[in-house]
Design an enzyme around this catalytic site. Structure first.
Site, PDB file in Angstrom:
ATOM      1  N   ALA A  64       6.907  -0.064   3.865  1.00  0.00           N
ATOM      2  CA  ALA A  64       6.418   1.282   4.173  1.00  0.00           C
ATOM      3  C   ALA A  64       4.897   1.163   4.299  1.00  0.00           C
ATOM      4  O   ALA A  64       4.299   0.197   3.819  1.00  0.00           O
ATOM      5  CB  ALA A  64       6.796   2.225   3.046  1.00  0.00           C
TER       6      ALA A  64
ATOM      7  N   GLY B 126      10.120  -1.725   2.491  1.00  0.00           N
ATOM      8  CA  GLY B 126      10.901  -0.930   3.449  1.00  0.00           C
ATOM      9  C   GLY B 126      11.437  -1.763   4.603  1.00  0.00           C
ATOM     10  O   GLY B 126      12.429  -1.384   5.239  1.00  0.00           O
TER      11      GLY B 126
ATOM     12  N   GLU C  41      14.524  -3.261   3.290  1.00  0.00           N
ATOM     13  CA  GLU C  41      15.487  -2.151   3.196  1.00  0.00           C
ATOM     14  C   GLU C  41      16.019  -1.765   4.580  1.00  0.00           C
ATOM     15  O   GLU C  41      17.199  -1.459   4.733  1.00  0.00           O
ATOM     16  CB  GLU C  41      14.822  -0.946   2.516  1.00  0.00           C
ATOM     17  CG  GLU C  41      14.536  -1.202   1.039  1.00  0.00           C
ATOM     18  CD  GLU C  41      13.687  -0.112   0.418  1.00  0.00           C
ATOM     19  OE1 GLU C  41      12.535   0.082   0.874  1.00  0.00           O
ATOM     20  OE2 GLU C  41      14.160   0.558  -0.512  1.00  0.00           O
TER      21      GLU C  41
ATOM     22  N   GLU D 105       7.601  -4.015  -4.247  1.00  0.00           N
ATOM     23  CA  GLU D 105       7.057  -2.714  -4.662  1.00  0.00           C
ATOM     24  C   GLU D 105       6.481  -2.728  -6.064  1.00  0.00           C
ATOM     25  O   GLU D 105       5.509  -2.025  -6.362  1.00  0.00           O
ATOM     26  CB  GLU D 105       8.133  -1.621  -4.556  1.00  0.00           C
ATOM     27  CG  GLU D 105       8.456  -1.198  -3.140  1.00  0.00           C
ATOM     28  CD  GLU D 105       9.532  -2.043  -2.482  1.00  0.00           C
ATOM     29  OE1 GLU D 105       9.874  -3.121  -3.031  1.00  0.00           O
ATOM     30  OE2 GLU D 105      10.032  -1.645  -1.427  1.00  0.00           O
TER      31      GLU D 105
HETATM   32  N1  COA Z   1       1.286  -1.032   4.917  1.00  0.00           N
HETATM   33  C1  COA Z   1       0.169  -0.855   5.618  1.00  0.00           C
HETATM   34  N2  COA Z   1      -0.523  -1.854   6.188  1.00  0.00           N
HETATM   35  C2  COA Z   1      -0.046  -3.094   6.030  1.00  0.00           C
HETATM   36  C3  COA Z   1       1.132  -3.370   5.312  1.00  0.00           C
HETATM   37  C4  COA Z   1       1.819  -2.260   4.741  1.00  0.00           C
HETATM   38  N3  COA Z   1       2.966  -2.402   4.064  1.00  0.00           N
HETATM   39  N4  COA Z   1       1.352  -4.687   5.312  1.00  0.00           N
HETATM   40  C5  COA Z   1       0.350  -5.232   6.031  1.00  0.00           C
HETATM   41  N5  COA Z   1      -0.493  -4.275   6.458  1.00  0.00           N
HETATM   42  C6  COA Z   1      -1.721  -4.442   7.242  1.00  0.00           C
HETATM   43  C7  COA Z   1      -2.838  -5.004   6.396  1.00  0.00           C
HETATM   44  O1  COA Z   1      -3.459  -3.967   5.663  1.00  0.00           O
HETATM   45  C8  COA Z   1      -3.718  -5.602   7.462  1.00  0.00           C
HETATM   46  O2  COA Z   1      -4.428  -4.571   8.088  1.00  0.00           O
HETATM   47  P1  COA Z   1      -6.027  -4.696   8.305  1.00  0.00           P
HETATM   48  O3  COA Z   1      -6.145  -5.828   9.281  1.00  0.00           O
HETATM   49  O4  COA Z   1      -6.403  -3.362   8.857  1.00  0.00           O
HETATM   50  O5  COA Z   1      -6.603  -5.003   6.969  1.00  0.00           O
HETATM   51  C9  COA Z   1      -2.723  -6.124   8.476  1.00  0.00           C
HETATM   52  O6  COA Z   1      -1.504  -5.424   8.240  1.00  0.00           O
HETATM   53  C10 COA Z   1      -2.431  -7.606   8.318  1.00  0.00           C
HETATM   54  O7  COA Z   1      -2.022  -7.857   6.989  1.00  0.00           O
HETATM   55  P2  COA Z   1      -2.707  -8.949   6.029  1.00  0.00           P
HETATM   56  O8  COA Z   1      -2.440  -8.561   4.627  1.00  0.00           O
HETATM   57  O9  COA Z   1      -4.113  -9.166   6.423  1.00  0.00           O
HETATM   58  O10 COA Z   1      -1.858 -10.239   6.440  1.00  0.00           O
HETATM   59  P3  COA Z   1      -1.576 -11.513   5.549  1.00  0.00           P
HETATM   60  O11 COA Z   1      -1.014 -12.535   6.475  1.00  0.00           O
HETATM   61  O12 COA Z   1      -2.773 -11.893   4.753  1.00  0.00           O
HETATM   62  O13 COA Z   1      -0.455 -11.055   4.497  1.00  0.00           O
HETATM   63  C11 COA Z   1       1.564  -9.931   3.838  1.00  0.00           C
HETATM   64  C12 COA Z   1       0.817 -10.677   4.963  1.00  0.00           C
HETATM   65  C13 COA Z   1       2.853  -9.408   4.415  1.00  0.00           C
HETATM   66  C14 COA Z   1       1.889 -10.923   2.689  1.00  0.00           C
HETATM   67  C15 COA Z   1       0.682  -8.791   3.292  1.00  0.00           C
HETATM   68  O14 COA Z   1       0.222  -8.012   4.400  1.00  0.00           O
HETATM   69  C16 COA Z   1       1.350  -7.864   2.318  1.00  0.00           C
HETATM   70  O15 COA Z   1       1.540  -8.223   1.162  1.00  0.00           O
HETATM   71  N6  COA Z   1       1.710  -6.643   2.783  1.00  0.00           N
HETATM   72  C17 COA Z   1       2.265  -5.627   1.941  1.00  0.00           C
HETATM   73  C18 COA Z   1       3.707  -5.933   1.596  1.00  0.00           C
HETATM   74  C19 COA Z   1       4.252  -4.891   0.651  1.00  0.00           C
HETATM   75  O16 COA Z   1       3.843  -4.763  -0.476  1.00  0.00           O
HETATM   76  N7  COA Z   1       5.242  -4.136   1.154  1.00  0.00           N
HETATM   77  C20 COA Z   1       5.899  -3.124   0.366  1.00  0.00           C
HETATM   78  C21 COA Z   1       5.220  -1.836   0.512  1.00  0.00           C
HETATM   79  S1  COA Z   1       5.972  -0.638  -0.496  1.00  0.00           S
END
Ligand code: COA
Length: 260
Positions: free
Chosen positions: A67, A112, A115, A135
């Protein structure tokens, strides 16, 4: 409805729906959830003629990274519960969709995203896909059905570990645990999903719809799955397709199903 975050491509009766927010790793913001709700809901485009739907993510890195965390900050108990209920309702639409829906997981499927993949009827993962419910890292729990469906797919033992640790698992482990149906080389997830949908398209379409209903009934606590199966079986036997299918078997020819 004009979709801002969903790309739709239809070819040979297979509709590929791509979550298209690559710069946010296809995170499901409110607008995207509304679009999914519209697409899979009763006011969505007609899908009667389709073999099925493939759900995937734009770009090479992510299916859906969760999400949209950037929308989380304003949440309180009431709006949080509302968000969870709305998300669950959208994913129930996918789970109960009358045509087969396959997730082609081409990268991160987190929160999400995991999910969403679990709400689809099957999951094909590319070999570099990663699954997880992180989460708890944010101090919340999955709200779009993740605590329930993860147990359904992989059992309580591993589900509670993944839900508590927030650990990510790779495609091979997801396959070993029973979370995904197939693991394929990168870029081939959509192709594999098409192959499965083309195979299913040769079967009786009403029977396929009834398989979806009967299997889903197994997990509804207010329904008896065996009773639902009896009813669904009765419905399928009352179709022209069934008569044709049975006749074709006896006459040693291919059945020509009409969806009636
Ligand atoms: N919501 C909003 N934005 C998200 C996102 C999310 N769930 N997941 C990634 N993004 C965005 C990042 O903020 C970043 O944006 P920016 O360039 O404006 O800063 C962009 O996507 C790229 O992500 P980044 O974190 O830089 O990539 P990464 O390769 O370093 O890491 C992940 C990849 C997937 C490990 C990491 O993005 C992450 O942990 N995301 C969240 C996962 C999460 O907790 N999901 C559950 C949410 S309830």
């Amino acid at each position: 409805m004009k979709y801002e975050n969903l790309l739709i491509d239809e070819e040979d009766g297979i509709l590929t729906l791509t979550i298209n927010r690559e710069s946010a790793l296809n995170a499901l913001n409110t607008q995207t959830m509304l679009e999914l709700q519209h697409f899979f809901g009763e006011n969505g485009p007609s899908t009667k003629h389709l073999k099925g739907v493939i759900v995937t993510g734009a770009g090479k890195k992510a299916f859906v990274a969760g999400a949209d965390i950037k929308e989380f900050l304003a949440l309180d108990a009431e709006s949080g519960a509302e968000m969870s209920q709305r998300g669950q309702d959208v994913f129930f639409l996918i789970e109960n969709f009358p045509k087969p829906v396959i997730a082609a997981v081409n990268g991160f499927a987190l929160g999400g995203g995991c999910e969403l993949a679990m709400a689809c009827h099957m999951r094909v993962a590319s070999e570099d896909a990663k699954f997880g419910q992180p989460e708890v890292n944010l101090g919340i729990i999955p709200g779009y059905g993740g605590t329930q469906r993860l147990i359904q797919y992989i059992g309580k033992t591993k589900a509670i570990e993944l839900l508590m640790t927030g650990d990510m698992i790779g495609a091979d482990e997801a396959w070993r645990l029973g979370l995904v149906n197939h693991v394929v080389p990168h870029d081939l997830a959509v192709e594999k999903a098409k192959e499965i949908l083309n195979k299913i398209a040769k079967k009786g379409p009403i029977a396929i719809q009834k398989v979806i209903e009967a299997v889903n009934a197994y997990f509804q606590y207010d329904q008896d799955g065996f009773d639902a199966e009896v009813e669904a079986f009765g419905d399928t036997t009352d179709t022209e397709d069934f008569k044709e299918g049975a006749a074709a078997f006896i006459e040693k020819r291919k059945a020509e199903f009409k969806g009636r």
